[in-house]
Design a protein around this motif. Structure first.
Motif, PDB file in Angstrom:
ATOM      1  N   UNK A  85      11.631   2.248   9.707  1.00  0.00           N
ATOM      2  CA  UNK A  85      11.445   1.284   8.620  1.00  0.00           C
ATOM      3  C   UNK A  85      10.460   0.201   9.045  1.00  0.00           C
ATOM      4  N   UNK A  86      10.598  -0.271  10.268  1.00  0.00           N
ATOM      5  CA  UNK A  86       9.695  -1.316  10.751  1.00  0.00           C
ATOM      6  C   UNK A  86       8.289  -0.771  11.014  1.00  0.00           C
ATOM      7  N   UNK A  87       8.198   0.450  11.511  1.00  0.00           N
ATOM      8  CA  UNK A  87       6.875   1.059  11.723  1.00  0.00           C
ATOM      9  C   UNK A  87       6.163   1.212  10.382  1.00  0.00           C
ATOM     10  N   UNK A  88       6.900   1.649   9.368  1.00  0.00           N
ATOM     11  CA  UNK A  88       6.318   1.782   8.030  1.00  0.00           C
ATOM     12  C   UNK A  88       5.882   0.420   7.510  1.00  0.00           C
ATOM     13  N   UNK A  89       6.664  -0.634   7.793  1.00  0.00           N
ATOM     14  CA  UNK A  89       6.294  -1.969   7.315  1.00  0.00           C
ATOM     15  C   UNK A  89       5.012  -2.465   7.995  1.00  0.00           C
ATOM     16  N   UNK A  90       4.806  -2.084   9.248  1.00  0.00           N
ATOM     17  CA  UNK A  90       3.563  -2.440   9.939  1.00  0.00           C
ATOM     18  C   UNK A  90       2.378  -1.814   9.204  1.00  0.00           C
ATOM     19  N   UNK A  91       2.446  -0.495   9.008  1.00  0.00           N
ATOM     20  CA  UNK A  91       1.338   0.204   8.346  1.00  0.00           C
ATOM     21  C   UNK A  91       1.133  -0.298   6.922  1.00  0.00           C
ATOM     22  N   UNK A  92       2.217  -0.391   6.152  1.00  0.00           N
ATOM     23  CA  UNK A  92       2.107  -0.778   4.739  1.00  0.00           C
ATOM     24  C   UNK A  92       1.515  -2.178   4.586  1.00  0.00           C
ATOM     25  N   UNK A  93       1.992  -3.130   5.376  1.00  0.00           N
ATOM     26  CA  UNK A  93       1.472  -4.497   5.267  1.00  0.00           C
ATOM     27  C   UNK A  93       0.008  -4.589   5.672  1.00  0.00           C
ATOM     28  N   UNK A  94      -0.364  -3.908   6.751  1.00  0.00           N
ATOM     29  CA  UNK A  94      -1.755  -3.998   7.215  1.00  0.00           C
ATOM     30  C   UNK A  94      -2.721  -3.304   6.254  1.00  0.00           C
ATOM     31  N   UNK A  95      -2.325  -2.157   5.730  1.00  0.00           N
ATOM     32  CA  UNK A  95      -3.191  -1.464   4.766  1.00  0.00           C
ATOM     33  C   UNK A  95      -3.284  -2.272   3.476  1.00  0.00           C
ATOM     34  N   UNK A  96      -2.151  -2.785   3.013  1.00  0.00           N
ATOM     35  CA  UNK A  96      -2.135  -3.597   1.795  1.00  0.00           C
ATOM     36  C   UNK A  96      -3.036  -4.824   1.944  1.00  0.00           C
ATOM     37  N   UNK A  97      -2.951  -5.507   3.074  1.00  0.00           N
ATOM     38  CA  UNK A  97      -3.811  -6.672   3.299  1.00  0.00           C
ATOM     39  C   UNK A  97      -5.288  -6.288   3.317  1.00  0.00           C
ATOM     40  N   UNK A  98      -5.604  -5.184   3.978  1.00  0.00           N
ATOM     41  CA  UNK A  98      -7.008  -4.749   4.040  1.00  0.00           C
ATOM     42  C   UNK A  98      -7.545  -4.501   2.635  1.00  0.00           C
ATOM     43  N   UNK A  99      -6.719  -3.935   1.771  1.00  0.00           N
ATOM     44  CA  UNK A  99      -7.143  -3.680   0.388  1.00  0.00           C
ATOM     45  C   UNK A  99      -7.251  -4.994  -0.382  1.00  0.00           C
ATOM     46  N   UNK A 100      -6.200  -5.817  -0.298  1.00  0.00           N
ATOM     47  CA  UNK A 100      -6.174  -7.079  -1.063  1.00  0.00           C
ATOM     48  C   UNK A 100      -7.343  -7.988  -0.734  1.00  0.00           C
ATOM     49  N   UNK A 101      -7.705  -8.060   0.549  1.00  0.00           N
ATOM     50  CA  UNK A 101      -8.724  -9.013   0.962  1.00  0.00           C
ATOM     51  C   UNK A 101     -10.123  -8.400   1.066  1.00  0.00           C
ATOM     52  N   UNK A 102     -10.275  -7.201   0.517  1.00  0.00           N
ATOM     53  CA  UNK A 102     -11.593  -6.568   0.463  1.00  0.00           C
ATOM     54  C   UNK A 102     -12.140  -6.645  -0.956  1.00  0.00           C
ATOM     55  N   UNK A 103     -13.435  -6.779  -1.044  1.00  0.00           N
ATOM     56  CA  UNK A 103     -14.081  -6.724  -2.345  1.00  0.00           C
ATOM     57  C   UNK A 103     -14.164  -5.261  -2.780  1.00  0.00           C
ATOM     58  N   UNK A 104     -14.529  -5.053  -4.013  1.00  0.00           N
ATOM     59  CA  UNK A 104     -14.678  -3.690  -4.525  1.00  0.00           C
ATOM     60  C   UNK A 104     -15.802  -2.957  -3.790  1.00  0.00           C
ATOM     61  N   UNK A 105     -15.697  -1.636  -3.778  1.00  0.00           N
ATOM     62  CA  UNK A 105     -16.729  -0.746  -3.223  1.00  0.00           C
ATOM     63  C   UNK A 105     -16.972  -0.962  -1.734  1.00  0.00           C
ATOM     64  N   UNK A 106     -15.922  -1.253  -0.983  1.00  0.00           N
ATOM     65  CA  UNK A 106     -16.045  -1.448   0.456  1.00  0.00           C
ATOM     66  C   UNK A 106     -15.340  -0.326   1.198  1.00  0.00           C
ATOM     67  N   UNK A 107     -15.226  -0.456   2.504  1.00  0.00           N
ATOM     68  CA  UNK A 107     -14.633   0.576   3.353  1.00  0.00           C
ATOM     69  C   UNK A 107     -13.522  -0.003   4.216  1.00  0.00           C
ATOM     70  N   UNK A 108     -12.565   0.862   4.536  1.00  0.00           N
ATOM     71  CA  UNK A 108     -11.509   0.552   5.487  1.00  0.00           C
ATOM     72  C   UNK A 108     -11.466   1.711   6.464  1.00  0.00           C
ATOM     73  N   UNK A 109     -11.330   1.393   7.757  1.00  0.00           N
ATOM     74  CA  UNK A 109     -11.313   2.414   8.803  1.00  0.00           C
ATOM     75  C   UNK A 109      -9.984   2.343   9.551  1.00  0.00           C
TER      76      UNK A 109
END
Length: 189
Positions: A85-109
């Motif tokens: 559950x905690x490992x999933x929360x690490x991934x989910x929060x970090x991916x969600x933040x990367x999406x939220x704080x990125x502008x449109x048409x960008x990349x995430x690695x």
């Protein structure tokens, strides 16, 4: 008397606020549920790569809405004795933040691999974090420069959950960022 649309608008506002309060309560409960003393009882053999792929799948709608391309640079099969559950929360929060704080048409690695330790990294091309805020971003309820992030929903709990989840797994969290260019977060377990 009010018009029906006014009641509907009020109802939607109350409903949105209720969901926000529910989200805060769930996140706070997650933060307080596990301690270094009781965490080991919740550990079980888990497929870290499968948890990551599941987290990525759950974010597909958000990625599509902003036309963000998620690049998987490297994902190795990794099994480890963890709290899933905690490992999933690490991934989910970090991916969600990367999406939220990125502008449109960008990349995430994203990368996940193992040598003597497990390494997860996520790099975005987002707005970045001001240098003065980097040391505070994992504090509960802290939001970097909230005046410019009013349109971005959140409560400042995600990175606090990530930090605590990493720490109870005896791991480390390293964040580098440059305003206007993006953020790189590395988790080592």
């Amino acid at each position: 008397l009010r018009e029906p649309y006014e009641y509907e608008k009020s109802f939607k506002t109350v409903q949105k606020q209720s969901k926000q309060i529910e989200c805060i309560v769930k996140q706070l409960l997650l933060l307080t549920k596990y301690t270094k003393e009781n965490i080991k009882e919740s550990f079980k053999e888990s497929s870290i790569d499968a948890i990551l792929m599941d987290s990525i799948d759950k974010m597909q709608t958000s990625l599509r809405e902003k036309n963000i391309k998620l690049h998987i640079e490297r994902i190795e099969p990794i099994n480890l004795h963890v709290n899933p559950i905690l490992i999933e929360s690490i991934f989910a929060n970090l991916i969600d933040n990367a999406i939220k704080y990125s502008l449109e048409n960008r990349n995430i690695y994203i990368s996940l691999y193992q040598d003597s330790k497990i390494h997860f990294s996520i790099k975005d091309e987002g707005m970045g974090i001001p240098q003065k805020s980097l040391s505070k971003i994992t504090e509960r309820f802290y939001r970097a420069d909230s005046s410019r992030n009013k349109k971005i929903e959140g409560f400042g709990l995600g990175l606090s959950i990530v930090k605590n989840s990493v720490l109870v797994h005896n791991g480390s969290l390293h964040v580098t960022s440059e305003e206007g260019k993006g953020t790189m977060i590395k988790v080592t377990l």
